[in-house]
Design a protein around this motif. Sequence first.
Motif, PDB file in Angstrom:
ATOM      1  N   THR A 288      -1.721   2.271  10.666  1.00  0.00           N
ATOM      2  CA  THR A 288      -2.071   1.011   9.928  1.00  0.00           C
ATOM      3  C   THR A 288      -3.357   0.553  10.469  1.00  0.00           C
ATOM      4  O   THR A 288      -4.410   0.237   9.685  1.00  0.00           O
ATOM      5  N   PHE A 289      -3.366   0.173  11.962  1.00  0.00           N
ATOM      6  CA  PHE A 289      -4.433  -0.419  12.275  1.00  0.00           C
ATOM      7  C   PHE A 289      -5.808   0.306  12.125  1.00  0.00           C
ATOM      8  O   PHE A 289      -6.757  -0.015  12.107  1.00  0.00           O
ATOM      9  N   ARG A 290      -5.490   1.457  12.646  1.00  0.00           N
ATOM     10  CA  ARG A 290      -6.618   2.372  12.939  1.00  0.00           C
ATOM     11  C   ARG A 290      -7.123   3.451  12.006  1.00  0.00           C
ATOM     12  O   ARG A 290      -8.379   3.945  11.697  1.00  0.00           O
ATOM     13  N   GLY A 291      -6.357   3.536  10.980  1.00  0.00           N
ATOM     14  CA  GLY A 291      -6.590   4.200   9.700  1.00  0.00           C
ATOM     15  C   GLY A 291      -6.613   3.691   8.345  1.00  0.00           C
ATOM     16  O   GLY A 291      -7.655   3.688   7.843  1.00  0.00           O
ATOM     17  N   LEU A 292      -5.521   3.056   8.156  1.00  0.00           N
ATOM     18  CA  LEU A 292      -5.238   2.740   6.556  1.00  0.00           C
ATOM     19  C   LEU A 292      -6.189   1.368   6.259  1.00  0.00           C
ATOM     20  O   LEU A 292      -6.916   1.274   5.553  1.00  0.00           O
ATOM     21  N   LEU A 293      -6.117   0.282   7.542  1.00  0.00           N
ATOM     22  CA  LEU A 293      -6.777  -0.983   7.097  1.00  0.00           C
ATOM     23  C   LEU A 293      -8.259  -0.668   7.289  1.00  0.00           C
ATOM     24  O   LEU A 293      -8.900  -1.453   6.295  1.00  0.00           O
ATOM     25  N   PRO A 294      -8.745  -0.004   8.117  1.00  0.00           N
ATOM     26  CA  PRO A 294     -10.342   0.222   8.045  1.00  0.00           C
ATOM     27  C   PRO A 294     -10.638   0.778   6.918  1.00  0.00           C
ATOM     28  O   PRO A 294     -11.785   0.619   6.312  1.00  0.00           O
TER      29      PRO A 294
ATOM     30  N   ILE B 296      -8.703   6.255  -5.018  1.00  0.00           N
ATOM     31  CA  ILE B 296     -10.135   6.505  -5.134  1.00  0.00           C
ATOM     32  C   ILE B 296     -10.351   8.079  -5.111  1.00  0.00           C
ATOM     33  O   ILE B 296      -9.422   8.664  -4.525  1.00  0.00           O
ATOM     34  N   PRO B 297     -11.300   8.595  -5.385  1.00  0.00           N
ATOM     35  CA  PRO B 297     -11.432   9.921  -5.011  1.00  0.00           C
ATOM     36  C   PRO B 297     -11.280  10.578  -3.583  1.00  0.00           C
ATOM     37  O   PRO B 297     -10.974  11.369  -3.390  1.00  0.00           O
ATOM     38  N   ASN B 298     -12.080   9.562  -2.705  1.00  0.00           N
ATOM     39  CA  ASN B 298     -12.179   9.936  -1.223  1.00  0.00           C
ATOM     40  C   ASN B 298     -10.979   9.463  -0.669  1.00  0.00           C
ATOM     41  O   ASN B 298     -10.916   8.427  -0.034  1.00  0.00           O
ATOM     42  N   THR B 299      -9.770  10.197  -0.882  1.00  0.00           N
ATOM     43  CA  THR B 299      -8.630   9.488  -0.395  1.00  0.00           C
ATOM     44  C   THR B 299      -8.539   9.821   1.304  1.00  0.00           C
ATOM     45  O   THR B 299      -9.056  10.944   1.644  1.00  0.00           O
ATOM     46  N   LEU B 300      -7.980   8.903   1.968  1.00  0.00           N
ATOM     47  CA  LEU B 300      -8.119   8.924   3.473  1.00  0.00           C
ATOM     48  C   LEU B 300      -6.810   9.807   3.827  1.00  0.00           C
ATOM     49  O   LEU B 300      -5.735  10.076   3.252  1.00  0.00           O
ATOM     50  N   LYS B 301      -7.246  10.946   4.848  1.00  0.00           N
ATOM     51  CA  LYS B 301      -6.327  11.895   4.983  1.00  0.00           C
ATOM     52  C   LYS B 301      -6.150  11.676   6.535  1.00  0.00           C
ATOM     53  O   LYS B 301      -7.020  11.497   7.385  1.00  0.00           O
TER      54      LYS B 301
ATOM     55  N   PRO C   2       0.835  -1.363  -0.004  1.00  0.00           N
ATOM     56  CA  PRO C   2      -0.139   0.048  -0.055  1.00  0.00           C
ATOM     57  C   PRO C   2       0.882   1.190   0.075  1.00  0.00           C
ATOM     58  O   PRO C   2       1.883   1.440   0.791  1.00  0.00           O
ATOM     59  N   CYS C   3       0.434   2.275  -0.809  1.00  0.00           N
ATOM     60  CA  CYS C   3       1.281   3.448  -0.961  1.00  0.00           C
ATOM     61  C   CYS C   3       0.564   4.689  -0.175  1.00  0.00           C
ATOM     62  O   CYS C   3      -0.459   4.688  -0.482  1.00  0.00           O
ATOM     63  N   VAL C   4       1.307   5.343   0.491  1.00  0.00           N
ATOM     64  CA  VAL C   4       0.788   6.564   1.276  1.00  0.00           C
ATOM     65  C   VAL C   4       1.842   7.912   0.775  1.00  0.00           C
ATOM     66  O   VAL C   4       2.691   7.744   0.942  1.00  0.00           O
ATOM     67  N   ALA C   5       1.114   8.738   0.681  1.00  0.00           N
ATOM     68  CA  ALA C   5       1.724  10.028   0.357  1.00  0.00           C
ATOM     69  C   ALA C   5       1.781  10.683   1.709  1.00  0.00           C
ATOM     70  O   ALA C   5       1.159  10.785   2.608  1.00  0.00           O
ATOM     71  N   ALA C   6       2.901  11.512   1.528  1.00  0.00           N
ATOM     72  CA  ALA C   6       3.015  12.718   2.852  1.00  0.00           C
ATOM     73  C   ALA C   6       3.161  13.889   2.178  1.00  0.00           C
ATOM     74  O   ALA C   6       3.898  14.208   1.197  1.00  0.00           O
ATOM     75  N   LEU C   7       2.458  14.739   2.760  1.00  0.00           N
ATOM     76  CA  LEU C   7       2.539  16.368   2.531  1.00  0.00           C
ATOM     77  C   LEU C   7       2.918  17.038   3.700  1.00  0.00           C
ATOM     78  O   LEU C   7       2.011  17.035   4.938  1.00  0.00           O
TER      79      LEU C   7
END
Length: 805
Positions: A356-362, A186-191, A18-23
């Motif tokens: 990962t547990f509480r943000g990405l995987l859900p 997807i359009p609704n990216t997790l922030k 899984p790829c995650v961006a950083a800003l």
Amino acid sequence: MAQCVQSVQELIPDSFVPCVAALCSEEAERLTRRNHLGFAELLKPFSRLTSEVHMRDPNNQLHIIKNLKISVSNIVTQPPLPGAIRKHLSDVVSISQPAEGLVANVITAGDYDLNISATTPWFESYRESFLQSMPASDHEFLNHYLACMLVASSSEPEPVEQFLKLSQEQHRIQHSSDYSYPKWFIPNTLKYYVLLHDVSAGDEQRADSIYEEMKQRYGTQGCYLLKINSRTSNRSSDEQIPDPWSQYLQKNSIQNQESYEDGPYVIASNKNADSSMLSLDGLDNEIKDGLPNNFKAHPLQLDQSSDPAGNFDGTDHIKSAVSLHETKKMNTGTLHGACLTLTDHDRIRQFIQEFTFRGLLPHIEKTIRQLNDQLISRKGLSRSLFSATKKWFSGSKVPEKSINELKNTSGLLYPPEAPELQIRKMADLCFLVQHYDLAYSCYHTAKKDFLNDQAMLYAAGALEMAAVSAFLQPGAPRPYPAHYMDTAIQTYRDICKNMVLAERCVLLSAEILKSQSKYSEAAALLIRLTSEDSDLRSALLLEQAAHCFINMKSPMVRKFAFHMILAGHRFSKAGQKKHALRCYCQAMQVYKGKGWSLAEDHINFTIGRQSFTLRQLDNAVSAFKHILINESKQPAAQQGAFLREYLYVYKNVSQLSPDGPLPQLPLPYINSLATRVFFGHDRRPAEGEKQAATHISLDQEYDSESSQQWRELEEQVVAVINKGIIPSNFHPTQYCLNSYTDNSRFPLAVVEEPITVEVAFRNPLKVPLLLTELSLLWKFQPKGSNSEDNEETKELVKKYQGLRG
């Protein structure tokens, strides 16, 4: 193929993560720079989860994910240039060489005992960098961003407002038509909102207060307070601090291209431009609305003017390798994480776990359910993909055409909301979280839809990942569909003209076949992708094919050697001189002393040239010497070329050590049996005088008939003295020693009289040899002296002034 550190079951999940961006805000980036690291690099050593993860699939079944790894990277808005990627890969291979003193494996096959390196770390480094450097594309979603970390510092005047600006910037990049890169899943990216706090300098109470406000605004599942820099960088010199970042920075130094000094980082590009200045990691000094403009260019983006052709696969490799070597030295000399304690390491590790547990995987679980529901409603089905029926295929009753019959519709693009792409998205999401059963079902369905539409690029992608998913399914419910991969490779290469994707297929499929001990099939697959468009790729694949041949149950030694020669040739064309030399030396073990003189000559000649290029002059002289001492079957012109090369190399060696010992020249041959020594009566040449010996034979000085008369006269004298009896221990004086005389006795020589030595030369070549200024070197050691006692015995070495030959 050679042995690898990772098994294929570990390699594939690590290659697709899984790829995650950083800003990051400017202030947040400044905090991490205190450790000579960017924020994304700060997380890199801790990006693998240390425990199992659980999630539920669309059927509400519990799914276990093991050793999950995520990839966090900075946002860049321009894809890398193909030429820059080739340059990076060339550098990666160049700096990866066999370890000094590495003990090679001895493989016995028939009459051969071969010393072969069991591992090829340069190939593994190339493969890892190749898979990581692949740009995101529209036909697949495996390396599209699933989430974005928005990072601000607790020392900001208004951190919450800073988060708002970061969120707006991310939204603008994803949804504005001005940006086609990077790609988002997807359009609704997790922030995910990260508040960075400097423990050594910040106000902890204020940080906690800001974090409480964040939790109320974004929820406890959507934000995190990360505390770092628990120590100042002024530490005692003898204090040992772990540096887990070095291995990652050295491995990806060109890919990241980050400098943590004040000055810019310079990379040599090609012969037309000695250096090109890069905005490191896309960082620019310009700040807009308090945000760092760190997404202008991809880290692998090069100045177009410095590389108009985009060609880095060959002659300009040396400059880029030097730049990578300098970067490696910089990374080695700089201690990363100097302001971090082991507690900070644990905090970063815990942050990755929480994210990962509480943000990405859900978020992934929710997205899979949404995609599944959308597909069910759009296809008019009543159940999930687990029980998919023929309604999925809507008009797929027409028999599938072969690849050769299909039209070239590789340029076909589906709209983002197309059902076919939703199936592919769901398949990729399931693959990234190791749900290979569901992934295979989705890929298989998508493959049929794409083939019906003759969307060949999409179909090849689905075939590729369906094959990999089938192989990785737990319990192996079905055999590995190698024909899927073969079709995907043919489609990528012949229809889509995309060699990068074809190469990815080959790398993955060859590893899978190797794990099943199908070395013959793996070798054929690797050889199949060799071509003229990339010497480096062809060299690496040919070398791996050679290892396949030698690792078979019945090793194919000659095929191993032949493909090693081919690999060495392509390495040389790619500018990889050290790897070329290594391949030729390994192949030489097979050809040496087997009667294949022309092959031996070619290999020795190449080894000599490569060694000379690498300034390994002794090895170069030895290789060229072997060409000359063997009974050559080369034509006269080729022998002359070999001789000129040898003399040129030898001249360079002698210039480096003019006072060194004299070499043993391979030519001309000396006929030892024809050597004669004459204790004559010629006048002694004056001191410093040289007497020419051209066309002079010892027969002119030594009269054998006269010598026999003197011998008989000597015997008569001895007989008269001894009353007519010749003593048994009598030995007549010998004036000429040759192969037929008794040379076990010390001869007698008269002081001040010359000693003539006749040496017979033979020229084995078909070209004439011109010998000038020859002198005979000789030693004199008194009888009974100890040659090891240098203090008492002095050896007299002189040049005989009248060489006869």
